[in-house]
Motif scaffolding. Structure first.
Motif, PDB file in Angstrom:
ATOM      1  N   PRO A 159       0.798  -1.235   0.000  1.00 33.51           N
ATOM      2  CA  PRO A 159       0.000   0.000   0.000  1.00 33.51           C
ATOM      3  C   PRO A 159       0.825   1.275   0.000  1.00 33.51           C
ATOM      4  O   PRO A 159       0.487   2.246  -0.690  1.00 33.51           O
ATOM      5  N   ALA A 160       1.912   1.307   0.776  1.00 35.08           N
ATOM      6  CA  ALA A 160       2.733   2.514   0.837  1.00 35.08           C
ATOM      7  C   ALA A 160       3.365   2.811  -0.512  1.00 35.08           C
ATOM      8  O   ALA A 160       3.406   3.969  -0.959  1.00 35.08           O
ATOM      9  N   ALA A 161       3.847   1.775  -1.180  1.00 38.73           N
ATOM     10  CA  ALA A 161       4.458   1.968  -2.493  1.00 38.73           C
ATOM     11  C   ALA A 161       3.430   2.422  -3.518  1.00 38.73           C
ATOM     12  O   ALA A 161       3.719   3.270  -4.369  1.00 38.73           O
ATOM     13  N   ILE A 162       2.229   1.876  -3.429  1.00 42.97           N
ATOM     14  CA  ILE A 162       1.169   2.259  -4.367  1.00 42.97           C
ATOM     15  C   ILE A 162       0.806   3.729  -4.186  1.00 42.97           C
ATOM     16  O   ILE A 162       0.680   4.487  -5.157  1.00 42.97           O
ATOM     17  N   ARG A 163       0.654   4.157  -2.937  1.00 42.71           N
ATOM     18  CA  ARG A 163       0.312   5.553  -2.688  1.00 42.71           C
ATOM     19  C   ARG A 163       1.415   6.478  -3.182  1.00 42.71           C
ATOM     20  O   ARG A 163       1.150   7.508  -3.817  1.00 42.71           O
ATOM     21  N   THR A 164       2.667   6.113  -2.896  1.00 43.18           N
ATOM     22  CA  THR A 164       3.785   6.944  -3.334  1.00 43.18           C
ATOM     23  C   THR A 164       3.803   7.081  -4.849  1.00 43.18           C
ATOM     24  O   THR A 164       4.009   8.180  -5.391  1.00 43.18           O
ATOM     25  N   LEU A 165       3.574   5.987  -5.545  1.00 38.82           N
ATOM     26  CA  LEU A 165       3.560   6.034  -7.008  1.00 38.82           C
ATOM     27  C   LEU A 165       2.404   6.889  -7.516  1.00 38.82           C
ATOM     28  O   LEU A 165       2.583   7.703  -8.431  1.00 38.82           O
ATOM     29  N   MET A 166       1.220   6.728  -6.936  1.00 38.81           N
ATOM     30  CA  MET A 166       0.058   7.465  -7.419  1.00 38.81           C
ATOM     31  C   MET A 166       0.252   8.975  -7.328  1.00 38.81           C
ATOM     32  O   MET A 166      -0.275   9.732  -8.145  1.00 38.81           O
ATOM     33  N   LEU A 167       1.016   9.429  -6.348  1.00 40.79           N
ATOM     34  CA  LEU A 167       1.249  10.857  -6.170  1.00 40.79           C
ATOM     35  C   LEU A 167       2.531  11.348  -6.831  1.00 40.79           C
ATOM     36  O   LEU A 167       2.856  12.530  -6.752  1.00 40.79           O
ATOM     37  N   SER A 168       3.233  10.466  -7.507  1.00 39.93           N
ATOM     38  CA  SER A 168       4.481  10.873  -8.141  1.00 39.93           C
ATOM     39  C   SER A 168       4.224  11.394  -9.555  1.00 39.93           C
ATOM     40  O   SER A 168       3.241  11.025 -10.199  1.00 39.93           O
ATOM     41  N   PRO A 169       5.107  12.264 -10.066  1.00 38.43           N
ATOM     42  CA  PRO A 169       4.928  12.803 -11.415  1.00 38.43           C
ATOM     43  C   PRO A 169       4.962  11.738 -12.508  1.00 38.43           C
ATOM     44  O   PRO A 169       4.465  11.968 -13.612  1.00 38.43           O
ATOM     45  N   ARG A 170       5.540  10.567 -12.221  1.00 39.22           N
ATOM     46  CA  ARG A 170       5.648   9.553 -13.266  1.00 39.22           C
ATOM     47  C   ARG A 170       4.413   8.658 -13.372  1.00 39.22           C
ATOM     48  O   ARG A 170       4.328   7.848 -14.288  1.00 39.22           O
ATOM     49  N   PHE A 171       3.446   8.828 -12.472  1.00 32.91           N
ATOM     50  CA  PHE A 171       2.252   7.980 -12.537  1.00 32.91           C
ATOM     51  C   PHE A 171       1.252   8.525 -13.540  1.00 32.91           C
ATOM     52  O   PHE A 171       0.901   9.706 -13.506  1.00 32.91           O
ATOM     53  N   GLU A 172       0.805   7.659 -14.431  1.00 26.91           N
ATOM     54  CA  GLU A 172      -0.248   7.992 -15.375  1.00 26.91           C
ATOM     55  C   GLU A 172      -1.215   6.828 -15.453  1.00 26.91           C
ATOM     56  O   GLU A 172      -0.819   5.662 -15.328  1.00 26.91           O
ATOM     57  N   VAL A 173      -2.480   7.160 -15.650  1.00 31.35           N
ATOM     58  CA  VAL A 173      -3.501   6.141 -15.746  1.00 31.35           C
ATOM     59  C   VAL A 173      -4.419   6.491 -16.913  1.00 31.35           C
ATOM     60  O   VAL A 173      -4.716   7.657 -17.166  1.00 31.35           O
ATOM     61  N   GLY A 174      -4.825   5.482 -17.663  1.00 27.26           N
ATOM     62  CA  GLY A 174      -5.727   5.694 -18.783  1.00 27.26           C
ATOM     63  C   GLY A 174      -7.165   5.766 -18.317  1.00 27.26           C
ATOM     64  O   GLY A 174      -7.568   5.063 -17.391  1.00 27.26           O
ATOM     65  N   GLY A 175      -7.944   6.619 -18.965  1.00 27.35           N
ATOM     66  CA  GLY A 175      -9.338   6.783 -18.569  1.00 27.35           C
ATOM     67  C   GLY A 175     -10.296   6.889 -19.724  1.00 27.35           C
ATOM     68  O   GLY A 175     -11.393   7.415 -19.580  1.00 27.35           O
ATOM     69  N   PHE A 176      -9.913   6.392 -20.928  1.00 24.63           N
ATOM     70  CA  PHE A 176     -10.759   6.475 -22.118  1.00 24.63           C
ATOM     71  C   PHE A 176     -11.106   7.927 -22.446  1.00 24.63           C
ATOM     72  O   PHE A 176     -12.220   8.238 -22.858  1.00 24.63           O
ATOM     73  N   LYS A 177     -10.131   8.811 -22.255  1.00 21.00           N
ATOM     74  CA  LYS A 177     -10.342  10.224 -22.568  1.00 21.00           C
ATOM     75  C   LYS A 177      -9.305  10.768 -23.539  1.00 21.00           C
ATOM     76  O   LYS A 177      -9.163  11.975 -23.691  1.00 21.00           O
ATOM     77  N   GLY A 178      -8.552   9.889 -24.178  1.00 20.36           N
ATOM     78  CA  GLY A 178      -7.637  10.323 -25.212  1.00 20.36           C
ATOM     79  C   GLY A 178      -6.268  10.753 -24.756  1.00 20.36           C
ATOM     80  O   GLY A 178      -5.416  11.071 -25.577  1.00 20.36           O
ATOM     81  N   ARG A 179      -6.041  10.798 -23.444  1.00 18.13           N
ATOM     82  CA  ARG A 179      -4.734  11.189 -22.932  1.00 18.13           C
ATOM     83  C   ARG A 179      -4.568  10.657 -21.524  1.00 18.13           C
ATOM     84  O   ARG A 179      -5.555  10.385 -20.828  1.00 18.13           O
ATOM     85  N   PRO A 180      -3.316  10.462 -21.067  1.00 16.41           N
ATOM     86  CA  PRO A 180      -3.098   9.929 -19.715  1.00 16.41           C
ATOM     87  C   PRO A 180      -3.508  10.930 -18.650  1.00 16.41           C
ATOM     88  O   PRO A 180      -3.418  12.141 -18.828  1.00 16.41           O
ATOM     89  N   LEU A 181      -3.961  10.401 -17.523  1.00 11.32           N
ATOM     90  CA  LEU A 181      -4.425  11.202 -16.395  1.00 11.32           C
ATOM     91  C   LEU A 181      -3.439  11.045 -15.239  1.00 11.32           C
ATOM     92  O   LEU A 181      -2.772  10.017 -15.108  1.00 11.32           O
ATOM     93  N   SER A 182      -3.385  12.067 -14.370  1.00  7.46           N
ATOM     94  CA  SER A 182      -2.466  12.006 -13.230  1.00  7.46           C
ATOM     95  C   SER A 182      -2.989  12.886 -12.113  1.00  7.46           C
ATOM     96  O   SER A 182      -3.827  13.773 -12.340  1.00  7.46           O
ATOM     97  N   PHE A 183      -2.500  12.646 -10.894  1.00  5.81           N
ATOM     98  CA  PHE A 183      -2.925  13.418  -9.731  1.00  5.81           C
ATOM     99  C   PHE A 183      -2.033  14.644  -9.556  1.00  5.81           C
ATOM    100  O   PHE A 183      -0.812  14.557  -9.673  1.00  5.81           O
ATOM    101  N   ARG A 184      -2.663  15.764  -9.239  1.00 11.73           N
ATOM    102  CA  ARG A 184      -1.901  16.980  -8.978  1.00 11.73           C
ATOM    103  C   ARG A 184      -1.168  16.849  -7.652  1.00 11.73           C
ATOM    104  O   ARG A 184      -1.791  16.532  -6.633  1.00 11.73           O
ATOM    105  N   PRO A 185       0.121  17.134  -7.619  1.00 15.85           N
ATOM    106  CA  PRO A 185       0.884  16.917  -6.392  1.00 15.85           C
ATOM    107  C   PRO A 185       0.647  17.975  -5.328  1.00 15.85           C
ATOM    108  O   PRO A 185       1.099  17.803  -4.204  1.00 15.85           O
ATOM    109  N   TRP A 186      -0.064  19.065  -5.653  1.00 15.93           N
ATOM    110  CA  TRP A 186      -0.295  20.099  -4.640  1.00 15.93           C
ATOM    111  C   TRP A 186      -1.634  19.952  -3.921  1.00 15.93           C
ATOM    112  O   TRP A 186      -1.828  20.527  -2.868  1.00 15.93           O
ATOM    113  N   ASN A 187      -2.592  19.183  -4.461  1.00 17.20           N
ATOM    114  CA  ASN A 187      -3.868  19.023  -3.740  1.00 17.20           C
ATOM    115  C   ASN A 187      -4.569  17.696  -3.980  1.00 17.20           C
ATOM    116  O   ASN A 187      -5.682  17.493  -3.497  1.00 17.20           O
ATOM    117  N   GLY A 188      -3.947  16.777  -4.699  1.00 11.15           N
ATOM    118  CA  GLY A 188      -4.506  15.446  -4.868  1.00 11.15           C
ATOM    119  C   GLY A 188      -5.643  15.337  -5.857  1.00 11.15           C
ATOM    120  O   GLY A 188      -6.286  14.284  -5.944  1.00 11.15           O
TER     121      GLY A 188
END
Length: 413
Positions: free
Chosen positions: A334-363
C-alpha cells in the motif's frame, strides 16, 4: 485568456481492474481472456479496496426524469475491480472489493471502523463526511479516493494529505464551461441561481471562472420553487427572472434540478441555457464514445443494465487507478502504491484520449471534461487555445498558486 493563463489563436465482497490509455486498456483485457493464469500458478493474496457510501435523500425529480440510481458509484467501482483483475493476472496480482452503504442518519465513522483497517477507501459521500473520515485517527494509514463530493474547498483550504479526488471539482466544471463560452465569444452571462447550498457554491464557482477567463456576469437573479410544481407556469415565471441587460447565455446553478430543466426554451430572450442544465460540463456522460470510450460504456451497461453516470465513472476510475499503480509496481504494497500514485511519473488511462495524473499540490486528478447536452458531446475541455506552462489540463480547476492546500508536500509537478 487572461491572468496566469495565455489564450492562443486557434456490504458485499466482489473481485475485478486497471489500465492505461484506452487502446492499451482494451488490449490488456482481450489478452487476459485469451491467456489466463496457468492452473499451477500460486496466486498472491488479493489487495482489498473498500467502497463506502453515504446514501442521501434526494427530491422527487420533475418531468418524469429517471431518478438517481441507488447503485450509482458502486457499480462503477465493481467494473473497476473486474478490469483490474483482468490486467493484474499478467503480473500475478488480484484485487477484491468490499462495499458498505450507510443510510441517511446513520454514523459513517462506525461503518468505517467495521471495515477494519482499509488501506484504500473509495468514498461516495458529501464533503462533511469526507472530511470527518479523513480526520479519524483510525484512518491515518488510509488513502481516501473521493468520488462523490465536488466541493472545491476539499482541494483548497480543507485538503488532506491522504485524500485524493477522482471526481472533478466544481471549479474544474465551471472552468470547462467558461472556456467554451470564451472560445465561442459568448462572454456575457446572465446567472440564475437556486436556493440550495450546492446552488450557491456552483454560482460562486461560475463567478470565479468568469473572472479567470475574462467573461462577465452581466446580471444575477434567484429562483426558488418553494415546493411548488412550476411546470405549468414556467413560460411566465422564467421570463421574469431572465430579463436583464444584453447577454449571450443564461447560466443556471441548480444542482438538485428543481427548476433548471424547465428553464430551457423559457428564457425571456432566445439564448442558450448552460450550467447545471442545458449545455453542462461533466466528467462523463452517456454520449461519450470517442477514444474507445464506447467499449467502457458497453461493458458498464452489460454489468449494470443502465448508462454510466459521472459518479459511476469516478468509481471505476478510482479502483482502476489503484489497480494500475499496483500493476506498474508488480506489488500490492500500500505505501508503495500511494507513493507512485502521487508521483509525477504515474499515469492512468481513462478512455479520454490522454493519460491522467494526480496533482501533487492538492490530490486532484487531472482529466479532460466534456460539455454535454443530453444528445451529444458538444466539446471537450481544455478547449483549443487555452494554454498552460505545464499542461493544458491544469487550466481546469485550482492551479498550484491558486490553491491554499498545504497538506501535500509536492510542488508544482
Amino acid at each position: 485568456m487572461r491572468a496566469a493563463f495565455q489564450r492562443g489563436h486557434g456490504s458485499t465482497t466482489r473481485t475485478a481492474a486497471s489500465a492505461r490509455p484506452a487502446g492499451l486498456v482494451a488490449l490488456r483485457l482481450g489478452l487476459a481472456a485469451l491467456f489466463p493464469v496457468p492452473a499451477g500458478a500460486e496466486p498472491a493474496p488479493p489487495l482489498t479496496i473498500h467502497y463506502l457510501e453515504r446514501r442521501i435523500e434526494r427530491p422527487t425529480p420533475l418531468n418524469n426524469e429517471d431518478p438517481v440510481p441507488d447503485d450509482e458509484g458502486a457499480r462503477g467501482a465493481e467494473l473497476g475491480l473486474r478490469d483490474s483483475n483482468a490486467t493484474g493476472r499478467f503480473v500475478g496480482l488480484s484485487f477484491a472489493l468490499e462495499t458498505r452503504v450507510v443510510e441517511p442518519g446513520q454514523e459513517l465513522a462506525a461503518a468505517f471502523r467495521a471495515l477494519g483497517a482499509p488501506r484504500f477507501l473509495v468514498v461516495n459521500a458529501p464533503a462533511e463526511d469526507v472530511l470527518a473520515l479523513s480526520d479519524l485517527p483510525e484512518a491515518k494509514d488510509t488513502v481516501l479516493l473521493n468520488i462523490g463530493a465536488p466541493d472545491t474547498r476539499l482541494r483548497d483550504r480543507d485538503c488532506r494529505a491522504r485524500l485524493l479526488h477522482v471526481l472533478p471539482s466544481r471549479a474544474m466544471l465551471t472552468d470547462a464551461l467558461v472556456e467554451l463560452l470564451v472560445f465561442k465569444r459568448w462572454t456575457r452571462i446572465l446567472l440564475v441561481s437556486g436556493p440550495e447550498p450546492g446552488d450557491r457554491l456552483y454560482a460562486e464557482s461560475l463567478r470565479r471562472s468568469a473572472r479567470k477567463f475574462g467573461a462577465r456576469i452581466v446580471a444575477e437573479s434567484s429562483f426558488d420553487v418553494h415546493g411548488a410544481d412550476i411546470r405549468d407556469s414556467a413560460l411566465r415565471e422564467f421570463a421574469l427572472v431572465t430579463r436583464g441587460p444584453e447577454h449571450d447565455v443564461v447560466a443556471v446553478a441548480d444542482e438538485a434540478n428543481a427548476f433548471g430543466t424547465n428553464l430551457v426554451y423559457n428564457t425571456a430572450s432566445p439564448r442558450p441555457v448552460v450550467g447545471t442544465q442545458g449545455l453542462s460540463p461533466a466528467g462523463w456522460g452517456r454520449a461519450v464514445e470517442a477514444w474507445a470510450a464506447v467499449q467502457l460504456q458497453g461493458r458498464f451497461r452489460k454489468l449494470a443494465g443502465r448508462a454510466m453516470r459521472p459518479i459511476d465513472y469516478a468509481g471505476w476510475l478510482a479502483v482502476h487507478a489503484v489497480g494500475e499503480a499496483a500493476v506498474q509496481l508488480k506489488s500490492i504494497d500500500p505505501a508503495a502504491i500511494r507513493t507512485l500514485m502521487l508521483s509525477p511519473r504515474f499515469e492512468v488511462g481513462g478512455f479520454k484520449g490522454r493519460p491522467l495524473s494526480f496533482r501533487p499540490w492538492n490530490g486532484q486528478l487531472r482529466q479532460p471534461l466534456f460539455l454535454l447536452w443530453p444528445g451529444a458531446v458538444v466539446a471537450a475541455a481544455p478547449v483549443e487555445g487555452f494554454l498552460h506552462h505545464r499542461t493544458d489540463l491544469d487550466t481546469l480547476g485550482l492551479d498550484a498558486p491558486e490553491s491554499a492546500c498545504r497538506a501535500f508536500s509536492g510542488g508544482t509537478g
